[in-house]
Design a protein around this motif. Sequence first.
Motif, PDB file in Angstrom:
ATOM      1  N   GLN A 136      94.691  36.727  45.910  1.00 47.01           N
ATOM      2  CA  GLN A 136      96.127  36.445  45.957  1.00 47.01           C
ATOM      3  C   GLN A 136      96.826  36.870  44.669  1.00 47.01           C
ATOM      4  O   GLN A 136      97.941  37.414  44.713  1.00 47.01           O
ATOM      5  N   GLU A 137      96.203  36.644  43.526  1.00 52.21           N
ATOM      6  CA  GLU A 137      96.818  37.041  42.259  1.00 52.21           C
ATOM      7  C   GLU A 137      97.007  38.547  42.181  1.00 52.21           C
ATOM      8  O   GLU A 137      98.057  39.030  41.731  1.00 52.21           O
ATOM      9  N   LEU A 138      96.024  39.298  42.641  1.00 51.89           N
ATOM     10  CA  LEU A 138      96.156  40.755  42.635  1.00 51.89           C
ATOM     11  C   LEU A 138      97.185  41.211  43.658  1.00 51.89           C
ATOM     12  O   LEU A 138      97.948  42.151  43.414  1.00 51.89           O
ATOM     13  N   LYS A 162      91.588  41.356  50.063  1.00 48.46           N
ATOM     14  CA  LYS A 162      90.394  40.509  49.991  1.00 48.46           C
ATOM     15  C   LYS A 162      89.131  41.360  50.148  1.00 48.46           C
ATOM     16  O   LYS A 162      88.151  41.187  49.415  1.00 48.46           O
ATOM     17  N   GLU A 163      89.162  42.268  51.112  1.00 48.27           N
ATOM     18  CA  GLU A 163      88.016  43.154  51.327  1.00 48.27           C
ATOM     19  C   GLU A 163      87.781  44.038  50.117  1.00 48.27           C
ATOM     20  O   GLU A 163      86.636  44.283  49.715  1.00 48.27           O
ATOM     21  N   ARG A 164      88.859  44.484  49.496  1.00 48.75           N
ATOM     22  CA  ARG A 164      88.752  45.332  48.309  1.00 48.75           C
ATOM     23  C   ARG A 164      88.151  44.549  47.135  1.00 48.75           C
ATOM     24  O   ARG A 164      87.281  45.060  46.426  1.00 48.75           O
ATOM     25  N   CYS A 165      88.610  43.332  46.930  1.00 47.96           N
ATOM     26  CA  CYS A 165      88.065  42.501  45.840  1.00 47.96           C
ATOM     27  C   CYS A 165      86.590  42.194  46.066  1.00 47.96           C
ATOM     28  O   CYS A 165      85.794  42.187  45.116  1.00 47.96           O
ATOM     29  N   GLU A 166      86.237  41.938  47.313  1.00 49.36           N
ATOM     30  CA  GLU A 166      84.838  41.675  47.636  1.00 49.36           C
ATOM     31  C   GLU A 166      83.984  42.904  47.325  1.00 49.36           C
ATOM     32  O   GLU A 166      82.874  42.791  46.790  1.00 49.36           O
ATOM     33  N   ARG A 167      84.495  44.079  47.636  1.00 51.55           N
ATOM     34  CA  ARG A 167      83.777  45.328  47.362  1.00 51.55           C
ATOM     35  C   ARG A 167      83.652  45.562  45.857  1.00 51.55           C
ATOM     36  O   ARG A 167      82.598  45.938  45.358  1.00 51.55           O
TER      37      ARG A 167
END
Length: 298
Positions: A136-138, A162-167
């Motif tokens: 959320q912050e990003l 979210k998927e990008r942060c997880e990756r």
Amino acid sequence: KIIGCIDILRGYPEKATAMLGLLLLSEKMQSQGHGKAAYAALEEFVCRWKEIRKIRIGVVAENASVLGFWEKQGFSDSGQRKRNEEFISEIIILEKQLRAGVKFSDYFSDQKKPLIQPELKTARLILEPITEAHTQELLDLLADEELHRFVPYEPISFERQKERCERWSKRRSSDGLEIWLNWKKRKKSTQAHIAHFQGGLKSDGIASIGYVVRRNSQQRGFAFEGLQAIFNYFENDLCVREIKAWSDTRNIASHRLAKKLGMAQVEFLKDADFFKGATSDEFVFSKIFGTNSAMEMR
């Protein structure tokens, strides 16, 4: 005026070691801190030899004051002893490890090696490794379309972010050919999230960098402060040999920052990209660690 001399052998007795043969000061210059300063300059110089992991030196066992000096510089007894016909006493081999971390190449040679990305701190900032929890912050930071004027990026949905942060949190590309390091930057004083920094690293030792800073936090030196910490981490901990940055030719502020960081423009790319209905020309900036360094004793 010459006050002393240093003799050091690179890659001896093995490739990852530098052998310090001599650090000599004139008698009048001793006990004034010059020896400590000379060694500090030497170590800084040797750290730019990316293959070197430690420095070793031989000290005559009965020379207690010299042994004490080297112990204060961080050297310890390796357990090895040598004999020399010139000395009655044996020679103690001291060693100092230069880097506690691992080189970037270790992560490519061993794909199963855990990649631990550190939190970096500066006078005003904390750079936290990005995880799924930062979605959320990003998302809030990157929602400002004005920040993407010179890059082919459009705001995305929560699920895609979210998927990008997880990756990103896996620190490696799916094919294992690139290391991904992403940091969220917040101010110590307010805990506000004000920037995103990204670094990519390939097996040739060349890293790439990118960043986004919230508009109300620009022109305050935060980008320089954060990137300087990342540059230091890349050079001193991962032993990266070069950092590159690609910047749209219209992004004058980015060019100024690159030069302030010690980067030089090395290439011009005509029609490098096409986005937002127009072509984009780019400058390529580079900083090669260790090429402009020289050690002098005067």
